[in-house]
Design an enzyme around this catalytic site. Structure first.
Site, PDB file in Angstrom:
ATOM      1  N   ALA A  25       0.813  -1.226   0.000  1.00 57.71           N
ATOM      2  CA  ALA A  25       0.000   0.000   0.000  1.00 57.71           C
ATOM      3  C   ALA A  25       0.843   1.271   0.000  1.00 57.71           C
ATOM      4  CB  ALA A  25      -0.933  -0.015   1.208  1.00 57.71           C
ATOM      5  N   HIS A 130      -3.626 -10.046  -4.509  1.00 57.39           N
ATOM      6  CA  HIS A 130      -4.891  -9.908  -3.770  1.00 57.39           C
ATOM      7  C   HIS A 130      -6.037  -9.476  -4.668  1.00 57.39           C
ATOM      8  CE1 HIS A 130      -2.339  -9.278   0.120  1.00 57.39           C
ATOM      9  NE2 HIS A 130      -2.379 -10.523  -0.273  1.00 57.39           N
ATOM     10  N   CYS A 138     -19.168 -12.628 -10.032  1.00 57.94           N
ATOM     11  CA  CYS A 138     -20.249 -13.369  -9.362  1.00 57.94           C
ATOM     12  C   CYS A 138     -19.634 -14.536  -8.603  1.00 57.94           C
ATOM     13  CB  CYS A 138     -21.241 -13.904 -10.402  1.00 57.94           C
ATOM     14  SG  CYS A 138     -22.427 -15.069  -9.666  1.00 57.94           S
ATOM     15  N   CYS A 163     -26.158 -11.210  -9.643  1.00 58.26           N
ATOM     16  CA  CYS A 163     -25.930 -11.683 -11.015  1.00 58.26           C
ATOM     17  C   CYS A 163     -27.232 -12.252 -11.590  1.00 58.26           C
ATOM     18  CB  CYS A 163     -24.843 -12.768 -10.961  1.00 58.26           C
ATOM     19  SG  CYS A 163     -24.447 -13.515 -12.537  1.00 58.26           S
ATOM     20  N   CYS A 165     -27.603 -14.992 -12.718  1.00 57.22           N
ATOM     21  CA  CYS A 165     -27.728 -16.416 -12.318  1.00 57.22           C
ATOM     22  C   CYS A 165     -28.273 -16.534 -10.905  1.00 57.22           C
ATOM     23  CB  CYS A 165     -26.345 -17.101 -12.413  1.00 57.22           C
ATOM     24  SG  CYS A 165     -25.290 -16.782 -10.987  1.00 57.22           S
ATOM     25  N   SER A 203       5.711  -1.825   1.841  1.00 56.14           N
ATOM     26  CA  SER A 203       4.912  -2.843   2.524  1.00 56.14           C
ATOM     27  C   SER A 203       5.466  -3.091   3.922  1.00 56.14           C
ATOM     28  CB  SER A 203       4.915  -4.157   1.745  1.00 56.14           C
ATOM     29  OG  SER A 203       4.174  -5.147   2.481  1.00 56.14           O
ATOM     30  N   ASN A 228      11.013   1.460   2.339  1.00 51.44           N
ATOM     31  CA  ASN A 228       9.847   1.578   3.197  1.00 51.44           C
ATOM     32  C   ASN A 228      10.091   2.615   4.289  1.00 51.44           C
ATOM     33  OD1 ASN A 228       7.179   0.203   3.369  1.00 51.44           O
ATOM     34  ND2 ASN A 228       7.800  -0.004   5.531  1.00 51.44           N
ATOM     35  N   VAL A 246       8.891   6.418  -1.406  1.00 56.16           N
ATOM     36  CA  VAL A 246       9.005   5.691  -2.692  1.00 56.16           C
ATOM     37  C   VAL A 246       9.124   6.652  -3.873  1.00 56.16           C
ATOM     38  CG1 VAL A 246       7.806   3.580  -1.985  1.00 56.16           C
ATOM     39  CG2 VAL A 246       6.479   5.523  -2.805  1.00 56.16           C
TER      40      VAL A 246
HETATM   41  N1  APR Z   1       7.083   5.742   0.852  1.00 54.35           N
HETATM   42  C1  APR Z   1       7.616   4.616   1.411  1.00 54.35           C
HETATM   43  N2  APR Z   1       6.929   3.816   2.277  1.00 54.35           N
HETATM   44  C2  APR Z   1       5.668   4.195   2.594  1.00 54.35           C
HETATM   45  C3  APR Z   1       5.062   5.369   2.064  1.00 54.35           C
HETATM   46  C4  APR Z   1       5.822   6.149   1.157  1.00 54.35           C
HETATM   47  N3  APR Z   1       5.322   7.267   0.590  1.00 54.35           N
HETATM   48  N4  APR Z   1       3.810   5.483   2.612  1.00 54.35           N
HETATM   49  C5  APR Z   1       3.642   4.419   3.431  1.00 54.35           C
HETATM   50  N5  APR Z   1       4.751   3.653   3.433  1.00 54.35           N
HETATM   51  C6  APR Z   1       4.971   2.389   4.151  1.00 54.35           C
HETATM   52  C7  APR Z   1       4.520   2.422   5.600  1.00 54.35           C
HETATM   53  O1  APR Z   1       5.597   2.802   6.425  1.00 54.35           O
HETATM   54  C8  APR Z   1       4.082   0.969   5.838  1.00 54.35           C
HETATM   55  O2  APR Z   1       5.103   0.216   6.468  1.00 54.35           O
HETATM   56  O3  APR Z   1       4.138   1.430   3.511  1.00 54.35           O
HETATM   57  C9  APR Z   1       3.818   0.405   4.455  1.00 54.35           C
HETATM   58  C10 APR Z   1       2.361  -0.007   4.238  1.00 54.35           C
HETATM   59  O4  APR Z   1       2.105  -1.086   5.082  1.00 54.35           O
HETATM   60  P1  APR Z   1       0.602  -1.613   5.257  1.00 54.35           P
HETATM   61  O5  APR Z   1      -0.295  -0.471   5.532  1.00 54.35           O
HETATM   62  O6  APR Z   1       0.658  -2.757   6.236  1.00 54.35           O
HETATM   63  O7  APR Z   1       0.201  -2.173   3.815  1.00 54.35           O
HETATM   64  P2  APR Z   1       0.618  -3.551   3.142  1.00 54.35           P
HETATM   65  O8  APR Z   1       1.975  -3.992   3.591  1.00 54.35           O
HETATM   66  O9  APR Z   1       0.407  -3.390   1.691  1.00 54.35           O
HETATM   67  O10 APR Z   1      -0.502  -4.569   3.721  1.00 54.35           O
HETATM   68  C11 APR Z   1      -0.514  -5.889   3.184  1.00 54.35           C
HETATM   69  O11 APR Z   1      -2.536  -6.348   4.446  1.00 54.35           O
HETATM   70  O12 APR Z   1      -4.637  -5.749   5.176  1.00 54.35           O
HETATM   71  C12 APR Z   1      -3.937  -6.485   4.235  1.00 54.35           C
HETATM   72  O13 APR Z   1      -4.786  -7.066   2.111  1.00 54.35           O
HETATM   73  C13 APR Z   1      -4.235  -5.987   2.842  1.00 54.35           C
HETATM   74  O14 APR Z   1      -2.744  -6.027   0.912  1.00 54.35           O
HETATM   75  C14 APR Z   1      -2.859  -5.630   2.279  1.00 54.35           C
HETATM   76  C15 APR Z   1      -1.919  -6.413   3.160  1.00 54.35           C
END
Ligand code: APR
Length: 260
Positions: A25, A130, A138, A163, A165, A203, A228, A246
């Site tokens: 994310a 994901h 559906c 749907c 169906c 992540s 990160n 990023v």
């Molecule tokens: N640059 C670098 N890192 C960033 C930035 C940025 N601009 N903005 C946020 N982050 C980092 C945060 O520090 C955090 O550690 O991105 C990371 C996002 O972590 P999460 O919110 O846990 O997201 P993610 O790792 O994608 O979650 C995995 O969890 O809930 C489930 O299905 C959902 O796909 C998701 C999965």
């Protein structure tokens, strides 16, 4: 940002047979999409239990009502790929990126790669572990419609969107309690195993089995780079850790790779 590390990583990517990017994310946060575990993130305002597959099956109306609120509150705006998505797409265009494996369901990597993709440049595989919330399927017959159509039908009172169906449409994403698409997971595991350089980007690496990919890549000898803002469980296995945004690191890395 450590320029020496950036140059060294760029040199490894130039020499690599297979560089793989793994994203969460955090790569979409600069596009205005909230992350899950940061302050103000999704899990501060919603419970994971609202969006399990079990709830979708047992209480589809309640599931869709909550999903609409999530969509409105967090994803309501129009959002675009940002400089980080585009830097990865450019690395793909120049033949330096074999695949993007993403946990995100926003479709922004697909969009960024479409903008720069040309047949001659070879294909960067985009694997959506994901799923993709821009589609709905559906749950009984698998018929797919555009995600926006499902949300509009729910918004205008068709709860749950149904749907022809008789089955119920589900956003085409992996819900808690559902298996990841086996073919996508197997291909992702193979790409991680065969990678020379593995970039773990934006992540928290908190969710399995996705978080096993950087671990397995490093265990098989790939050079692991973590980009990160917060520490992750894989930092100690990584040759490079960039604790920066990023949208700063990836464009700089793209330029360094392409400057030689
Ligand atoms: N640059 C670098 N890192 C960033 C930035 C940025 N601009 N903005 C946020 N982050 C980092 C945060 O520090 C955090 O550690 O991105 C990371 C996002 O972590 P999460 O919110 O846990 O997201 P993610 O790792 O994608 O979650 C995995 O969890 O809930 C489930 O299905 C959902 O796909 C998701 C999965």
């Amino acid at each position: 940002m450590d320029e020496q590390d950036l140059e060294a990583l760029a040199d490894e990517i130039r020499r690599a047979d297979a560089t793989v990017a793994f994203t969460g994310a955090g790569i979409s946060a600069p596009s205005g999409i909230p992350t899950f575990r940061d302050d103000g993130g999704v899990w501060e305002r919603f419970e994971e239990g609202q969006f399990t597959y079990g709830r979708f099956r047992s209480d589809p109306v309640g599931f869709w009502r909550d999903r609409l609120e999530l969509q409105r509150e967090l994803f309501g705006g129009e959002y675009e790929p940002n400089a980080a998505h585009e830097a990865l797409a450019d690395l793909g265009r120049s033949g330096h990126l074999a695949a993007v494996i993403t946990q995100n369901t926003d479709g922004l990597h697909e969009e960024a790669h479409e903008e720069v993709r040309a047949p001659a440049d070879g294909e960067t595989a985009i694997l959506e572990l994901h799923g993709n919330s821009q589609r709905a399927a559906c749950d009984d017959c698998g018929f797919r419609i555009d995600g926006d159509e499902a949300f509009e039908r729910a918004e205008t009172g068709e709860l749950p969107p149904t749907c022809d169906c008789g089955g119920v449409f589900k956003p085409d994403v992996v819900l808690f309690g559902e298996r990841l698409p086996p073919a996508v997971l197997q291909r992702s595991r193979r790409l991680a195993r065969e990678s020379d350089v593995f970039l773990a980007i934006g992540s928290s690496l908190a969710v399995e089995p996705a978080a096993s990919l950087p671990r397995n890549a490093a265990a098989r000898g790939a050079t692991l780079a973590v980009i990160n803002l917060e520490p992750t469980p894989r930092d100690d296995d990584a040759e490079y850790v960039f604790r920066e945004d990023v949208t700063d690191v990836l464009p700089a890395l793209r330029s360094a790779v392409e400057s030689a």
